[in-house]
Motif scaffolding. Structure first.
Motif, PDB file in Angstrom:
ATOM      1  N   ALA A   1      10.803  42.947  38.124  1.00 18.39           N
ATOM      2  CA  ALA A   1       9.968  43.349  38.810  1.00 18.39           C
ATOM      3  C   ALA A   1      10.070  42.702  39.705  1.00 18.39           C
ATOM      4  O   ALA A   1       9.815  42.366  40.895  1.00 18.39           O
ATOM      5  N   ASP A   2      10.504  40.784  39.388  1.00 18.19           N
ATOM      6  CA  ASP A   2      10.439  39.909  40.566  1.00 18.19           C
ATOM      7  C   ASP A   2      11.575  40.433  41.350  1.00 18.19           C
ATOM      8  O   ASP A   2      11.779  39.351  42.537  1.00 18.19           O
ATOM      9  N   GLN A   3      12.295  40.760  41.500  1.00 25.42           N
ATOM     10  CA  GLN A   3      13.612  41.185  42.135  1.00 25.42           C
ATOM     11  C   GLN A   3      12.987  42.739  43.081  1.00 25.42           C
ATOM     12  O   GLN A   3      13.599  43.049  43.661  1.00 25.42           O
ATOM     13  N   SER A   4      11.684  42.721  42.790  1.00 29.38           N
ATOM     14  CA  SER A   4      11.637  44.365  43.681  1.00 29.38           C
ATOM     15  C   SER A   4      11.568  43.885  45.513  1.00 29.38           C
ATOM     16  O   SER A   4      11.771  42.828  45.917  1.00 29.38           O
ATOM     17  N   ALA A   5      11.850  44.660  45.781  1.00 26.00           N
ATOM     18  CA  ALA A   5      12.489  44.587  47.424  1.00 26.00           C
ATOM     19  C   ALA A   5      11.321  44.503  48.315  1.00 26.00           C
ATOM     20  O   ALA A   5      11.129  44.230  49.663  1.00 26.00           O
TER      21      ALA A   5
ATOM     22  N   ASP B   1      28.208  37.033  47.983  1.00 23.14           N
ATOM     23  CA  ASP B   1      26.471  36.440  47.087  1.00 23.14           C
ATOM     24  C   ASP B   1      26.455  34.470  47.877  1.00 23.14           C
ATOM     25  O   ASP B   1      27.324  34.416  47.639  1.00 23.14           O
ATOM     26  N   GLU B   2      25.474  34.564  49.042  1.00 21.97           N
ATOM     27  CA  GLU B   2      25.751  32.950  49.174  1.00 21.97           C
ATOM     28  C   GLU B   2      25.421  31.503  48.151  1.00 21.97           C
ATOM     29  O   GLU B   2      26.355  30.809  48.372  1.00 21.97           O
ATOM     30  N   ALA B   3      25.352  32.449  47.411  1.00 19.20           N
ATOM     31  CA  ALA B   3      25.410  31.305  45.211  1.00 19.20           C
ATOM     32  C   ALA B   3      26.699  31.096  45.497  1.00 19.20           C
ATOM     33  O   ALA B   3      27.054  30.307  44.952  1.00 19.20           O
ATOM     34  N   MET B   4      27.577  32.414  45.901  1.00 16.92           N
ATOM     35  CA  MET B   4      28.759  31.448  44.769  1.00 16.92           C
ATOM     36  C   MET B   4      30.008  31.571  46.350  1.00 16.92           C
ATOM     37  O   MET B   4      30.990  31.778  46.447  1.00 16.92           O
ATOM     38  N   GLY B   5      29.784  30.068  45.859  1.00 15.40           N
ATOM     39  CA  GLY B   5      30.987  29.039  46.107  1.00 15.40           C
ATOM     40  C   GLY B   5      32.190  29.239  46.381  1.00 15.40           C
ATOM     41  O   GLY B   5      33.070  29.420  47.687  1.00 15.40           O
ATOM     42  N   ASP B   6      32.374  29.324  45.479  1.00 13.08           N
ATOM     43  CA  ASP B   6      34.313  29.382  44.816  1.00 13.08           C
ATOM     44  C   ASP B   6      34.973  30.713  45.256  1.00 13.08           C
ATOM     45  O   ASP B   6      35.557  30.453  45.916  1.00 13.08           O
TER      46      ASP B   6
ATOM     47  N   GLY C   1      41.357  40.981  65.043  1.00 13.40           N
ATOM     48  CA  GLY C   1      40.709  40.150  64.154  1.00 13.40           C
ATOM     49  C   GLY C   1      40.643  40.168  63.383  1.00 13.40           C
ATOM     50  O   GLY C   1      41.546  40.511  62.121  1.00 13.40           O
ATOM     51  N   GLN C   2      40.070  38.682  62.698  1.00 15.07           N
ATOM     52  CA  GLN C   2      40.689  38.552  61.207  1.00 15.07           C
ATOM     53  C   GLN C   2      39.758  38.778  60.567  1.00 15.07           C
ATOM     54  O   GLN C   2      38.192  39.678  61.526  1.00 15.07           O
ATOM     55  N   PRO C   3      38.656  39.902  59.595  1.00 15.35           N
ATOM     56  CA  PRO C   3      37.982  39.836  58.591  1.00 15.35           C
ATOM     57  C   PRO C   3      36.538  39.110  58.878  1.00 15.35           C
ATOM     58  O   PRO C   3      36.970  37.304  58.948  1.00 15.35           O
ATOM     59  N   ARG C   4      35.351  39.574  58.816  1.00 12.62           N
ATOM     60  CA  ARG C   4      34.263  39.007  59.371  1.00 12.62           C
ATOM     61  C   ARG C   4      33.613  39.100  57.782  1.00 12.62           C
ATOM     62  O   ARG C   4      33.708  39.586  56.971  1.00 12.62           O
ATOM     63  N   ILE C   5      33.309  37.569  57.776  1.00  6.14           N
ATOM     64  CA  ILE C   5      33.216  36.821  56.232  1.00  6.14           C
ATOM     65  C   ILE C   5      31.786  36.504  56.662  1.00  6.14           C
ATOM     66  O   ILE C   5      30.726  35.660  56.961  1.00  6.14           O
ATOM     67  N   VAL C   6      30.128  37.284  55.499  1.00  7.79           N
ATOM     68  CA  VAL C   6      29.033  36.932  56.009  1.00  7.79           C
ATOM     69  C   VAL C   6      28.578  36.462  54.356  1.00  7.79           C
ATOM     70  O   VAL C   6      28.631  37.831  53.065  1.00  7.79           O
ATOM     71  N   SER C   7      27.338  35.692  54.179  1.00  6.98           N
ATOM     72  CA  SER C   7      26.989  35.124  53.265  1.00  6.98           C
ATOM     73  C   SER C   7      25.662  35.605  53.076  1.00  6.98           C
ATOM     74  O   SER C   7      25.260  36.239  53.948  1.00  6.98           O
ATOM     75  N   VAL C   8      25.823  36.456  51.924  1.00 11.00           N
ATOM     76  CA  VAL C   8      24.317  37.493  52.106  1.00 11.00           C
ATOM     77  C   VAL C   8      23.071  36.643  51.046  1.00 11.00           C
ATOM     78  O   VAL C   8      24.246  36.089  49.880  1.00 11.00           O
ATOM     79  N   PRO C   9      21.899  36.564  51.160  1.00 10.47           N
ATOM     80  CA  PRO C   9      21.323  35.988  50.213  1.00 10.47           C
ATOM     81  C   PRO C   9      20.838  36.723  48.690  1.00 10.47           C
ATOM     82  O   PRO C   9      21.906  37.577  48.310  1.00 10.47           O
ATOM     83  N   ALA C  10      21.362  35.680  48.072  1.00 10.64           N
ATOM     84  CA  ALA C  10      21.183  35.984  46.397  1.00 10.64           C
ATOM     85  C   ALA C  10      20.221  37.091  46.005  1.00 10.64           C
ATOM     86  O   ALA C  10      18.970  36.976  46.851  1.00 10.64           O
ATOM     87  N   GLY C  11      20.258  38.198  45.413  1.00  6.18           N
ATOM     88  CA  GLY C  11      18.946  38.823  44.371  1.00  6.18           C
ATOM     89  C   GLY C  11      19.501  40.096  44.804  1.00  6.18           C
ATOM     90  O   GLY C  11      20.876  40.974  44.843  1.00  6.18           O
ATOM     91  N   TYR C  12      19.136  41.134  43.538  1.00  6.27           N
ATOM     92  CA  TYR C  12      18.873  42.542  42.981  1.00  6.27           C
ATOM     93  C   TYR C  12      19.697  43.307  44.199  1.00  6.27           C
ATOM     94  O   TYR C  12      20.033  44.002  44.054  1.00  6.27           O
ATOM     95  N   VAL C  13      18.576  43.632  45.093  1.00 12.15           N
ATOM     96  CA  VAL C  13      18.315  44.027  46.274  1.00 12.15           C
ATOM     97  C   VAL C  13      19.022  44.459  46.943  1.00 12.15           C
ATOM     98  O   VAL C  13      19.885  45.101  48.000  1.00 12.15           O
ATOM     99  N   THR C  14      20.222  42.726  47.026  1.00 12.08           N
ATOM    100  CA  THR C  14      20.533  42.671  48.479  1.00 12.08           C
ATOM    101  C   THR C  14      22.047  42.946  48.634  1.00 12.08           C
ATOM    102  O   THR C  14      22.408  43.320  49.550  1.00 12.08           O
TER     103      THR C  14
END
Length: 249
Positions: free
Chosen positions: A225-229, A22-27, A47-60
């Motif tokens: 409802a706000d977390q709808s895709a 989750d992109e919001a979890m800096g720690d 190769g090293q593992p690739r770390i990807v920042s995913v946007p915060a959200g229920y469906v992501t």
């Protein structure tokens, strides 16, 4: 978790690891980067593992949404075939798992299956992570063995801050259980099945007696409802309609 991921990668014959956070979890990002540097396996691999920042959200956090984001930068689920096990990241077969399962794999590889079976009942061995919140003194994530009693988990969290009306078992997709008699509940599939409940994602909330259950359900329905895709009618219109109806109540 990384040890388990390396074990699974070896079993599949791949060096390609992607860690989605989750992109919001800096720690968490810093912890994972440090852990990767500490692993001797990382230095031996191509190769090293690739770390990807995913946007915060229920469906992501849904598996096809993660793959879609890594491939195209769009964090939305995909409902049509093929499955990611047939064509996923980079259009190649992809296995996705969660951190808890991979941590179990790493520990079983290190200590053996019998060590893992030393916890919990014979028909449902092992441990699980339970995220306990609500009217407890020390909300947090606790490791429990399957079959543990609910009151033991509450005591581990310092007990309750005020009398509890009910427990939500399994998170927002879970089941409300009346607090009366809930203390002796066994946290396992077998123990919760008679109530139509399950641990699900391991989220447990203690609802204080001072809280209104209808108000809490209203808040959750609005959040969902706000977390709808925003991809289909049932989500776009249905969730909002349900949230409005509950709010009217």
């Amino acid at each position: 978790m990384l040890d388990g991921a390396y074990c699974v990668a070896d079993a599949l014959g791949t060096h390609d690891l992607v860690i989605a956070l989750d992109e919001a979890m800096g720690d968490a990002h810093e912890s994972v980067r440090r852990a990767v540097r500490e692993r001797p396996e990382a230095r031996r691999r191509a190769g090293q593992p690739r770390i990807v920042s995913v946007p915060a959200g229920y469906v992501t956090g849904q598996e096809t949404a993660v793959v879609n984001f890594v491939n195209r930068g769009i964090a939305r689920p995909v409902t049509q075939p093929p499955r990611i096990s047939e064509r996923g990241i980079g259009r190649r077969p992809t296995l996705m798992s969660n951190a808890e399962t991979l941590a179990h794999v790493g520990l079983i590889a290190r200590h053996g299956a019998e060590w893992f079976r030393g916890l919990g009942p014979a028909e449902e061995p092992g441990s699980a992570l339970a995220a306990l919140g609500g009217a407890v003194r020390a909300a947090g994530v606790y490791e429990i063995e399957y079959g543990s009693r609910l009151d033991a988990l509450v005591r581990a969290a310092g007990g309750v801050r005020e009398p509890v009306r009910a427990f939500l078992l399994g998170g927002y997709a879970g089941t409300w259980v009346d607090a009366a008699g809930a203390a002796a509940l066994q946290l396992s599939r077998g123990g919760l099945r008679p109530l139509g409940a399950s641990l699900g994602a391991g989220v447990i909330v203690a609802l204080p007696r001072s809280a209104c259950p209808v108000a809490e359900v209203t808040r959750v329905a609005g959040w969902m409802a706000d977390q709808s895709a925003m991809q289909c009618g049932p989500c776009v219109n249905g969730l909002a309609s349900i949230a409005d109806a509950v709010a009217d109540l």
